[in-house]
Design a protein around this motif. Structure first.
Motif, PDB file in Angstrom:
ATOM      1  N   VAL A  25       0.864  -1.181   0.000  1.00 32.12           N
ATOM      2  CA  VAL A  25       0.000   0.000   0.000  1.00 32.12           C
ATOM      3  C   VAL A  25       0.901   1.231   0.000  1.00 32.12           C
ATOM      4  O   VAL A  25       1.729   1.402   0.904  1.00 32.12           O
ATOM      5  N   SER A  26       0.753   2.086  -1.012  1.00 34.33           N
ATOM      6  CA  SER A  26       1.697   3.187  -1.186  1.00 34.33           C
ATOM      7  C   SER A  26       1.066   4.571  -1.254  1.00 34.33           C
ATOM      8  O   SER A  26       1.788   5.579  -1.237  1.00 34.33           O
ATOM      9  N   ASP A  27      -0.262   4.652  -1.332  1.00 30.05           N
ATOM     10  CA  ASP A  27      -0.928   5.955  -1.419  1.00 30.05           C
ATOM     11  C   ASP A  27      -0.639   6.747  -0.136  1.00 30.05           C
ATOM     12  O   ASP A  27      -1.047   6.337   0.957  1.00 30.05           O
ATOM     13  N   PRO A  28       0.042   7.892  -0.233  1.00 30.02           N
ATOM     14  CA  PRO A  28       0.411   8.639   0.973  1.00 30.02           C
ATOM     15  C   PRO A  28      -0.787   9.114   1.776  1.00 30.02           C
ATOM     16  O   PRO A  28      -0.704   9.242   3.009  1.00 30.02           O
ATOM     17  N   ARG A  29      -1.908   9.371   1.121  1.00 27.11           N
ATOM     18  CA  ARG A  29      -3.109   9.802   1.841  1.00 27.11           C
ATOM     19  C   ARG A  29      -3.660   8.677   2.701  1.00 27.11           C
ATOM     20  O   ARG A  29      -4.128   8.898   3.828  1.00 27.11           O
ATOM     21  N   VAL A  30      -3.610   7.472   2.182  1.00 23.33           N
ATOM     22  CA  VAL A  30      -4.078   6.305   2.936  1.00 23.33           C
ATOM     23  C   VAL A  30      -3.153   6.036   4.116  1.00 23.33           C
ATOM     24  O   VAL A  30      -3.607   5.802   5.248  1.00 23.33           O
ATOM     25  N   LEU A  31      -1.865   6.070   3.874  1.00 29.91           N
ATOM     26  CA  LEU A  31      -0.893   5.827   4.952  1.00 29.91           C
ATOM     27  C   LEU A  31      -1.034   6.872   6.051  1.00 29.91           C
ATOM     28  O   LEU A  31      -0.985   6.545   7.247  1.00 29.91           O
ATOM     29  N   ASP A  32      -1.223   8.137   5.668  1.00 31.11           N
ATOM     30  CA  ASP A  32      -1.385   9.197   6.653  1.00 31.11           C
ATOM     31  C   ASP A  32      -2.657   8.998   7.469  1.00 31.11           C
ATOM     32  O   ASP A  32      -2.656   9.180   8.700  1.00 31.11           O
ATOM     33  N   ALA A  33      -3.738   8.603   6.791  1.00 27.62           N
ATOM     34  CA  ALA A  33      -5.003   8.368   7.501  1.00 27.62           C
ATOM     35  C   ALA A  33      -4.865   7.225   8.502  1.00 27.62           C
ATOM     36  O   ALA A  33      -5.369   7.310   9.631  1.00 27.62           O
ATOM     37  N   MET A  34      -4.165   6.166   8.113  1.00 28.52           N
ATOM     38  CA  MET A  34      -3.982   5.024   9.012  1.00 28.52           C
ATOM     39  C   MET A  34      -3.128   5.409  10.215  1.00 28.52           C
ATOM     40  O   MET A  34      -3.293   4.866  11.307  1.00 28.52           O
ATOM     41  N   ARG A  35      -2.218   6.353  10.025  1.00 32.85           N
ATOM     42  CA  ARG A  35      -1.403   6.824  11.150  1.00 32.85           C
ATOM     43  C   ARG A  35      -2.214   7.695  12.113  1.00 32.85           C
ATOM     44  O   ARG A  35      -1.920   7.746  13.300  1.00 32.85           O
ATOM     45  N   ARG A  36      -3.201   8.374  11.598  1.00 31.69           N
ATOM     46  CA  ARG A  36      -3.919   9.367  12.399  1.00 31.69           C
ATOM     47  C   ARG A  36      -5.096   8.801  13.185  1.00 31.69           C
ATOM     48  O   ARG A  36      -5.412   9.294  14.276  1.00 31.69           O
ATOM     49  N   VAL A  37      -5.783   7.799  12.652  1.00 33.13           N
ATOM     50  CA  VAL A  37      -7.000   7.322  13.318  1.00 33.13           C
ATOM     51  C   VAL A  37      -6.647   6.423  14.510  1.00 33.13           C
ATOM     52  O   VAL A  37      -5.923   5.430  14.357  1.00 33.13           O
ATOM     53  N   PRO A  38      -7.165   6.735  15.699  1.00 35.40           N
ATOM     54  CA  PRO A  38      -6.851   5.957  16.908  1.00 35.40           C
ATOM     55  C   PRO A  38      -7.635   4.640  16.947  1.00 35.40           C
ATOM     56  O   PRO A  38      -8.693   4.530  17.575  1.00 35.40           O
ATOM     57  N   ARG A  39      -7.116   3.631  16.278  1.00 31.66           N
ATOM     58  CA  ARG A  39      -7.822   2.350  16.121  1.00 31.66           C
ATOM     59  C   ARG A  39      -8.249   1.745  17.470  1.00 31.66           C
ATOM     60  O   ARG A  39      -9.295   1.102  17.560  1.00 31.66           O
ATOM     61  N   HIS A  40      -7.458   1.959  18.502  1.00 32.28           N
ATOM     62  CA  HIS A  40      -7.764   1.357  19.807  1.00 32.28           C
ATOM     63  C   HIS A  40      -9.081   1.876  20.395  1.00 32.28           C
ATOM     64  O   HIS A  40      -9.662   1.228  21.267  1.00 32.28           O
ATOM     65  N   LEU A  41      -9.557   3.020  19.918  1.00 29.75           N
ATOM     66  CA  LEU A  41     -10.835   3.550  20.421  1.00 29.75           C
ATOM     67  C   LEU A  41     -12.042   2.932  19.712  1.00 29.75           C
ATOM     68  O   LEU A  41     -13.174   3.189  20.109  1.00 29.75           O
ATOM     69  N   PHE A  42     -11.790   2.119  18.688  1.00 32.25           N
ATOM     70  CA  PHE A  42     -12.875   1.499  17.932  1.00 32.25           C
ATOM     71  C   PHE A  42     -13.110   0.046  18.330  1.00 32.25           C
ATOM     72  O   PHE A  42     -13.882  -0.659  17.685  1.00 32.25           O
ATOM     73  N   VAL A  43     -12.439  -0.397  19.391  1.00 31.24           N
ATOM     74  CA  VAL A  43     -12.657  -1.731  19.951  1.00 31.24           C
ATOM     75  C   VAL A  43     -13.004  -1.582  21.429  1.00 31.24           C
ATOM     76  O   VAL A  43     -12.887  -0.495  21.993  1.00 31.24           O
ATOM     77  N   SER A  44     -13.411  -2.670  22.053  1.00 30.88           N
ATOM     78  CA  SER A  44     -13.727  -2.615  23.476  1.00 30.88           C
ATOM     79  C   SER A  44     -12.459  -2.361  24.281  1.00 30.88           C
ATOM     80  O   SER A  44     -11.336  -2.642  23.826  1.00 30.88           O
ATOM     81  N   GLY A  90     -22.117  -1.009   5.843  1.00 27.73           N
ATOM     82  CA  GLY A  90     -21.631  -1.762   6.986  1.00 27.73           C
ATOM     83  C   GLY A  90     -20.713  -0.939   7.858  1.00 27.73           C
ATOM     84  O   GLY A  90     -19.485  -1.074   7.804  1.00 27.73           O
ATOM     85  N   THR A  91     -21.284  -0.075   8.684  1.00 25.64           N
ATOM     86  CA  THR A  91     -20.477   0.798   9.546  1.00 25.64           C
ATOM     87  C   THR A  91     -19.611  -0.005  10.504  1.00 25.64           C
ATOM     88  O   THR A  91     -18.453   0.330  10.731  1.00 25.64           O
ATOM     89  N   GLY A  92     -20.204  -1.049  11.099  1.00 29.16           N
ATOM     90  CA  GLY A  92     -19.459  -1.886  12.034  1.00 29.16           C
ATOM     91  C   GLY A  92     -18.894  -1.089  13.187  1.00 29.16           C
ATOM     92  O   GLY A  92     -19.600  -0.347  13.879  1.00 29.16           O
ATOM     93  N   SER A  93     -17.580  -1.189  13.388  1.00 28.15           N
ATOM     94  CA  SER A  93     -16.913  -0.467  14.478  1.00 28.15           C
ATOM     95  C   SER A  93     -16.818   1.029  14.203  1.00 28.15           C
ATOM     96  O   SER A  93     -16.609   1.816  15.118  1.00 28.15           O
ATOM     97  N   GLY A  94     -16.914   1.403  12.921  1.00 23.35           N
ATOM     98  CA  GLY A  94     -16.735   2.803  12.540  1.00 23.35           C
ATOM     99  C   GLY A  94     -15.337   3.130  12.053  1.00 23.35           C
ATOM    100  O   GLY A  94     -15.079   4.234  11.565  1.00 23.35           O
ATOM    101  N   TYR A  95     -14.414   2.171  12.166  1.00 27.30           N
ATOM    102  CA  TYR A  95     -13.004   2.440  11.845  1.00 27.30           C
ATOM    103  C   TYR A  95     -12.795   2.751  10.370  1.00 27.30           C
ATOM    104  O   TYR A  95     -12.093   3.715  10.031  1.00 27.30           O
ATOM    105  N   GLN A  96     -13.391   1.973   9.474  1.00 26.15           N
ATOM    106  CA  GLN A  96     -13.207   2.234   8.047  1.00 26.15           C
ATOM    107  C   GLN A  96     -13.743   3.611   7.666  1.00 26.15           C
ATOM    108  O   GLN A  96     -13.104   4.349   6.910  1.00 26.15           O
ATOM    109  N   ALA A  97     -14.894   3.986   8.197  1.00 25.26           N
ATOM    110  CA  ALA A  97     -15.456   5.308   7.915  1.00 25.26           C
ATOM    111  C   ALA A  97     -14.534   6.411   8.423  1.00 25.26           C
ATOM    112  O   ALA A  97     -14.353   7.439   7.764  1.00 25.26           O
TER     113      ALA A  97
END
Length: 219
Positions: A25-44, A90-97
């Protein structure tokens, strides 16, 4: 608190380098977004320490938060930009959105499980994701009132591609969706133009079932 924040920042950076960039995965916008979103807040809270692992995690009601690499791969496959309006099924956890919300103008996301819908709507509000619009409904029918969309992403496996989703794409629009049986699917990208619809296979994957009028029926 600062130590805790620093810990998760390091984990996100490691996640991006080892799980996502290393797999192509090389798209800089995608990589930046993955760095910024606090994934740990989207799980229990009980699963926070596992949030940045290379695997999906349960979020309740038989649903999961997808493996980080799959989220990044699907986001890159959408080919989205800052002016795009994107529909998520499929919102699910909300992480992808939340990841998409870092890149695009607006995300419209639909969830059929009421408990998840309420939980993620509150989470988006708390995290101030003001460009995410939520809806409680059968996502396989899309969101006709807000269509057409520049891109549509489906985060559950479908037996066939729902025709309403193709119909709700703009000319030049892209749809990324897992299609197959209940156990394994092929991740495909569908691109719509004046000549028709074109499909590209992106490889094998495994998602929970897409349930609804144009998906799997409720058991």
């Amino acid at each position: 608190m600062e130590k805790e924040i620093s810990k998760y920042l390091r984990r996100r950076e490691e996640m991006v380098k080892r799980q996502i960039e290393a797999r192509g995965v090389s798209d800089p916008r995608v990589l930046d977004a993955m760095r910024r979103v606090p994934r740990h807040l989207f799980v229990s809270e009980a699963l926070e320490d596992q949030a940045y692992g290379d695997f999906p995690l349960p979020i309740g009601d038989g649903q999961t938060i997808s493996q980080p690499y799959i989220v990044a791969e699907m986001t890159q496959a959408l080919k989205v930009g800052e002016k795009d309006r994107v529909l998520e099924i499929g919102t699910g956890s909300g992480y992808q959105a939340a990841v998409l919300a870092q890149i695009v103008y607006r995300v419209y996301t639909i969830e059929r499980i009421h408990a998840l819908y309420i939980k993620t709507r509150r989470l988006f509000d708390n995290l101030k994701y003001h460009n995410i619009v939520t809806r409680y409904a059968d996502g396989t029918s899309g969101w006709r009132e807000e269509s057409p969309f520049d891109a549509i992403i489906v985060t559950a496996g479908a037996p066939i591609v729902p025709q309403p989703l193709i119909d709700q794409l703009t000319p030049g629009g892209r749809l990324v969706i897992p299609v197959g049986d209940q156990y394994i699917q092929d991740l495909v990208r569908i691109e719509k133009d004046e000549r028709g619809v074109h499909q590209t296979s992106l490889g094998g994957c495994r998602f929970v079932k897409l349930v609804g009028e144009y998906g799997w029926k409720k058991e």
